[in-house]
Write an enzyme that holds these catalytic residues in place. Structure first.
Site, PDB file in Angstrom:
ATOM      1  N   ASP A   1       0.664  -1.223  -0.007  1.00 16.32           N
ATOM      2  CA  ASP A   1      -0.068   0.086   0.159  1.00 16.32           C
ATOM      3  C   ASP A   1       0.759   1.120  -0.043  1.00 16.32           C
ATOM      4  O   ASP A   1       2.030   1.236   0.414  1.00 16.32           O
ATOM      5  CB  ASP A   1      -0.994   0.111   1.179  1.00 16.32           C
ATOM      6  CG  ASP A   1      -2.029   1.015   1.323  1.00 16.32           C
ATOM      7  OD1 ASP A   1      -2.676   1.505   0.335  1.00 16.32           O
ATOM      8  OD2 ASP A   1      -1.712   1.919   2.252  1.00 16.32           O
TER       9      ASP A   1
ATOM     10  N   GLU B   1       1.282  -0.522  -5.139  1.00 16.70           N
ATOM     11  CA  GLU B   1       0.404   0.493  -5.385  1.00 16.70           C
ATOM     12  C   GLU B   1       0.956   1.630  -5.614  1.00 16.70           C
ATOM     13  O   GLU B   1       1.383   2.430  -4.331  1.00 16.70           O
ATOM     14  CB  GLU B   1      -0.814   0.590  -4.271  1.00 16.70           C
ATOM     15  CG  GLU B   1      -1.902   1.784  -4.474  1.00 16.70           C
ATOM     16  CD  GLU B   1      -2.374   2.501  -3.442  1.00 16.70           C
ATOM     17  OE1 GLU B   1      -3.246   3.314  -3.591  1.00 16.70           O
ATOM     18  OE2 GLU B   1      -1.757   2.534  -2.292  1.00 16.70           O
TER      19      GLU B   1
END
Length: 735
Positions: free
Chosen positions: A418, A471
Site C-alpha cells: 500500500d 500500489e
C-alpha cells in the site's frame, strides 16, 4: 530528587541492600536477574524471590523435592535463604498466606534463550527468522512449559511483560537486557496459550509509558480491547503442494491473473450483523470465487487494527491476523482451502506508516524508535500517522521479516504493498519547508528505496512463486523491474493511469466521447513499461465517488451497457485484472465497511447478467492464451482501429506465440452499427467468443450470429461486422 543513601541505609541484608530491595519492590530495578533466582555462594546455593502477598515461602525442585525454607527479609514479600542443591537449576516456590497456598515457578532461575548468533544477525540486519525469536513463543525449557518473550526497546530503563498470569504487575516478570542488540527477553514458566499480555516499559527518563502491545504478537484481543495474546505455533496441515509448485515454476507475467479484492468484514455478514468467521468465509467465498473464475483473492489488510473505518490500513499488529474473524489457525485453514482449489490469496500490506495509538509502536521505549523523531520525516499529514524509519536496521528487519512471515507461516501468494508513492518521495503531500532533502539534495527517499529493494529481493529469493504488487501512483521508473537492473524489484504495479483515464471516459456522455478518444488510446504508450495490474479497487467506490455502475453515464439501460462494455474493454486490454467486491454484480450503493454487500440485487436480471458477464470474462481470459500470455509484453498487442474518433470505435488484436489471436472490438456509443469494417490478420471464419450485449448479460441481443467471415480483398484482410450499441465483442479464428 531522591535523597542519597546514607551508610545506615546501605546496611546489607545478606548480600542485598535495602536500596536494592526497594528498587525491586517499586519496579525501578533494571536487572533483577542479578539479585533474584538461584545463586551460587562460597557456602553453596541460595535463592531469593519477591512474591507479593506471601508470608512463608519454601523452595522445591521442579520434580517436587523440598530443598529449603526461605526467610522473609521484607514484609512486602521479599525472601531469601540457603537451599540444598548440588548444581544450579530452576526452582519452584510454595508460597503461603493464612490458609492460602500457591506455587510460583521462578522465572529468574532460568538462563537466556536468545544466543550470540541471534545477536550477530540482529546487529547486521540479516536475521530472517525474527518471527520465531521475537514476540511470544511457547517453549519447554529445562522440562518446564511456558512462553518466551522478547521485545526490542534499547533505550528503556526497564521492561516487564505483564498479563493475566501475573495480575498485570510489572515487578513480577522484569526482563533480561541484551545490551548488544537492545532486546529484552524472559522465559515465563507456566504461562499458557490464550493469555492477554503487554509490555510495561520504563522510559529512558524514568517515566512509565502506556502499556505497549507486542510488535511481534501473533494474536491480539478483539477490539476495543488491545492487548496481545499468547498463541501456540501454527500446526496447519498444508495440502497445497501442487498449487505452490505451479506458481514457483511459471513466469507469473505470462499467467492469467484475475484478482477479486475483498474486505473480509463486509463481503457478507451473519443475519445478526456480526462478522463471519474464517471457516464461514471459506465455505462461501472460496466456492464463489471458483465459480466466478477469479484466480486470486486479495484481502484488504487483515492484520490487527483498532478502528473499523480504517479498513485495516492503520494496523497496530503486523504479525497478528485480526481477532474479528477468529484465531490465526482459522486464517491458515482459509488459505489452505483456497489453495486446494487453485485460488491464490494476496494480502494488502501496509509498511508505509502506522497509527499513533498509545498502545502501538509510537514512542515505543520513550524515544522515536520505529519512527523518525523529526515530524518532517516521521509524521504523515494525510493520515495523521507515523512513518517508519526505514534507515534503521532494526525497523527494516521488523518489516522485512513480516513480509517473509506471511509467506512462510501462512503460505500467502503475495503482498500488495500500500501507498508506495508516499514512501518514495520525501515531499509527498508536503509543502516547501515541510520536508528534508536526501543526502544529494533530492526528494527521493533513498532509505525507503533500499528497504523496498531488499524486501522484494528477499521475498522472491526465499519464496519462489510469491508475488509483490506495488500500489504506486507516480511515474517512478522501473517499479516492477528486477533490483539487479536498477528497479525496485516488485513483480507488478497497479496501473493507476488506466483506472483514471478509463473511468473518466466511461463517465462521459457518449456524444462527447469523440472529443476524448485519447483517454482510451494514450495508455498504450506506456502499457508495457511496467508489469501492470488494471485496478478497479475499493478506492474508486468510496468517499462520495459512487459505485462503478453509478459512475457510468446515461439512463439505467445505458449505465448497465456502459459498464458491461467497460468490463469487456478491460478484460481485453493488456494487464492483469483486479475488481473490488460488489462491482461484479453492479452494486448501486457505495461500499461501506459497516455491513454486507447488497446481495439481494442478484435477483434482478440486469445485476445477475453483469455477474454472469464478469464470470464469462474471467473464464475467457483464462482459457485464451492470447488474452493473458503477453499481458506485459508489447508483441502481444496490435491496434486494428485506433483513430475512429467520430464513431468512438476501438479495435485491437491480442496474440501469443502458437495460439489463436483474439480481436477485441468496442463500440462505445449507443448507436447500432452494421457493416463496420475491421481489419483482421487472417482470412476465414472468426467466431464471436464474447459479446457484452448478449441477452444473457442483460443486453439487447444484437451481434454477428456467432461468427463472421474475414476476406482477403487484394492483400487487405478484414471483415464487415455488426457492432452492438455500447458493447465489446471478442472474435477468434475458427481454424
Amino acid at each position: 530528587m531522591k535523597k542519597p543513601l546514607n551508610s545506615a541505609e546501605e546496611k546489607k541484608t545478606g548480600d542485598i541492600t535495602k536500596a536494592e530491595i526497594e528498587a525491586i519492590k517499586s519496579g525501578l530495578h533494571s536487572n533483577p536477574f542479578a539479585l533474584l533466582g538461584v545463586h551460587e555462594t562460597p557456602e553453596g546455593f541460595s535463592a531469593r524471590c519477591f512474591i507479593p502477598g506471601a508470608e512463608e515461602v519454601s523452595v522445591l525442585t521442579l520434580d517436587g523435592n523440598f530443598v529449603g525454607e526461605l526467610k522473609q527479609i521484607d514484609p512486602d514479600g521479599f525472601f531469601e535463604g540457603r537451599i540444598d542443591l548440588s548444581k544450579r537449576q530452576p526452582v519452584r516456590y510454595r508460597a503461603c498466606r493464612d490458609d492460602a497456598e500457591w506455587a510460583v515457578t521462578d522465572p529468574y532461575s532460568f538462563g537466556p534463550v536468545l544466543g550470540p548468533m541471534d545477536d550477530y544477525f540482529v546487529r547486521e540486519g540479516s536475521h530472517l527468522r525474527l518471527f520465531d525469536r521475537m514476540g511470544a513463543h511457547p517453549l519447554k525449557l529445562e522440562g518446564v512449559e511456558g512462553f518466551h518473550f522478547a521485545v526490542w526497546a534499547p533505550n528503556a530503563r526497564r521492561v516487564s511483560v505483564v498479563g493475566d498470569f501475573n495480575n498485570w504487575d510489572g515487578r513480577r516478570h522484569v526482563m533480561r537486557f541484551r545490551k548488544d542488540t537492545g532486546i529484552w527477553e524472559i522465559f515465563a514458566p507456566d504461562v499458557y496459550a490464550g493469555c492477554a499480555y503487554k509490555f510495561e516499559i520504563l522510559g529512558a527518563n524514568g517515566e512509565l509509558l502506556p502499556l505497549k502491545a507486542d510488535p511481534y504478537a501473533r494474536r491480539g484481543e478483539l477490539r476495543p480491547k488491545n492487548a496481545s495474546v499468547t498463541a501456540p505455533e501454527l500446526t496447519q496441515k498444508w495440502e497445497d503442494q501442487a498449487h505452490r509448485e505451479h506458481w514457483a515454476q511459471v513466469d507469473q507475467r505470462r499467467q492469467p491473473i484475475s484478482i477479486y479484492e475483498v474486505h473480509a468484514g463486509s463481503w457478507q455478514r451473519r443475519e445478526d450483523g456480526t462478522f463471519l468467521s474464517w471457516d464461514e468465509l471459506a465455505a462461501q467465498l472460496i466456492p464463489y470465487c471458483t465459480d466466478m473464475g477469479f484466480t486470486h483473492i486479495e484481502f484488504l489488510p487483515i492484520t490487527e487494527h483498532p478502528y473499523d473505518p480504517s479498513w485495516g490500513y492503520q494496523t497496530t499488529g503486523l504479525y497478528a491476523p485480526t481477532a474479528r474473524f477468529g484465531d490465526p489457525e482459522g486464517f491458515a485453514r482459509f488459505v489452505n482451502g483456497a489453495h486446494k482449489v487453485g485460488i491464490g490469496v494476496l494480502l494488502d500490506w501496509v509498511p508505509a506508516h502506522f497509527p499513533t495509538d498509545e498502545h502501538g509502536l509510537r514512542w515505543f521505549d520513550g524515544t522515536a524508535l520505529y519512527e523518525h523523531a523529526d515530524p518532517r520525516q516521521g509524521f504523515h499529514p494525510d493520515w495523521n500517522t507515523a512513518i517508519y524509519n526505514f534507515g534503521r536496521i532494526e525497523v527494516m528487519s521488523y518489516l522485512i521479516n513480516n513480509a517473509l512471515y506471511w509467506a512462510e507461516k501462512f503460505h500467502l501468494d503475495g503482498l500488495r504493498v500500500d501507498a508506495v508513492a508516499s514512501m518514495l518521495y520525501l515531499d509527498y503531500s508536503r509543502k516547501e519547508g515541510e520536508w528534508i532533502p536526501n543526502e544529494y539534495g533530492g526528494r527521493e527517499n533513498l532509505e525507503s528505496v533500499r528497504f523496498l529493494q531488499k524486501m522484494n529481493s528477499l521475498v522472491y529469493g526465499t519464496h519462489p512463486g510469491v508475488m509483490t504488487i506495488a500500489e504506486e501512483s507516480t511515474s517512478w521508473p522501473k517499479v516492477s523491474q528486477p533490483v539487479h537492473e536498477g528497479g525496485l524489484g516488485f513483480g507488478f504495479k497497479w496501473n493507476m493511469g488506466f483506472m483514471h483515464d478509463t473511468l473518466s471516459y466511461f463517465s462521459r456522455e457518449p456524444v462527447h466521447r469523440k472529443f476524448h478518444h485519447q483517454e482510451l488510446t494514450f495508455g498504450l504508450l506506456y502499457a508495457f513499461t511496467e508489469n501492470f495490474v488494471l485496478p478497479l479497487s475499493h478506492d474508486e467506490v468510496v468517499h462520495g465517488k459512487g459505485s462503478l455502475i453509478a459512475k457510468m453515464s446515461g439512463d439505467d439501460w445505458q449505465k448497465f451497457a456502459n459498464l458491461r462494455s467497460y468490463y469487456g474493454f478491460m478484460w481485453g486490454y493488456p494487464g492483469k485484472k483486479l475488481l473490488f467486491m460488489g462491482q461484479e454484480f453492479a452494486q448501486w450503493s457505495e461500499w461501506s465497511e459497516k455491513g454486507s454487500l447488497d446481495w439481494n440485487l442478484r435477483q434482478y436480471p440486469m445485476h445477475e447478467g453483469m455477474r454472469r458477464l464478469v464470470r464469462d470474462l474471467n473464464l475467457t481470459y483464462r482459457s485464451k492464451a492470447a488474452l493473458h500470455a503477453r499481458d506485459c509484453e508489447p508483441d502481444g498487442f496490435r491496434w486494428l482501429v485506433v483513430d475512429d474518433h467520430e464513431n468512438s470505435v476501438f479495435a485491437w488484436l491480442r496474440t501469443a506465440p502458437g495460439e489463436k489471436p483474439v480481436a477485441v472490438i468496442c463500440n462505445l456509443t449507443p448507436v447500432y452499427r452494421e457493416n463496420y469494417y475491421v481489419p483482421l490478420p487472417v482470412a476465414g471464419r472468426w467466431r464471436e467468443i464474447l459479446n457484452t450485449d448478449a441477452e444473457i448479460y442483460g443486453g439487447s441481443g444484437k451481434g454477428n450470429g456467432g461468427r463472421v467471415q474475414a476476406v482477403d480483398a487484394g492483400g487487405e484482410i478484414g471483415a464487415m461486422l455488426v457492432l452492438p450499441p455500447l458493447a465489446t465483442i471478442m472474435l477468434e479464428p475458427e481454424n
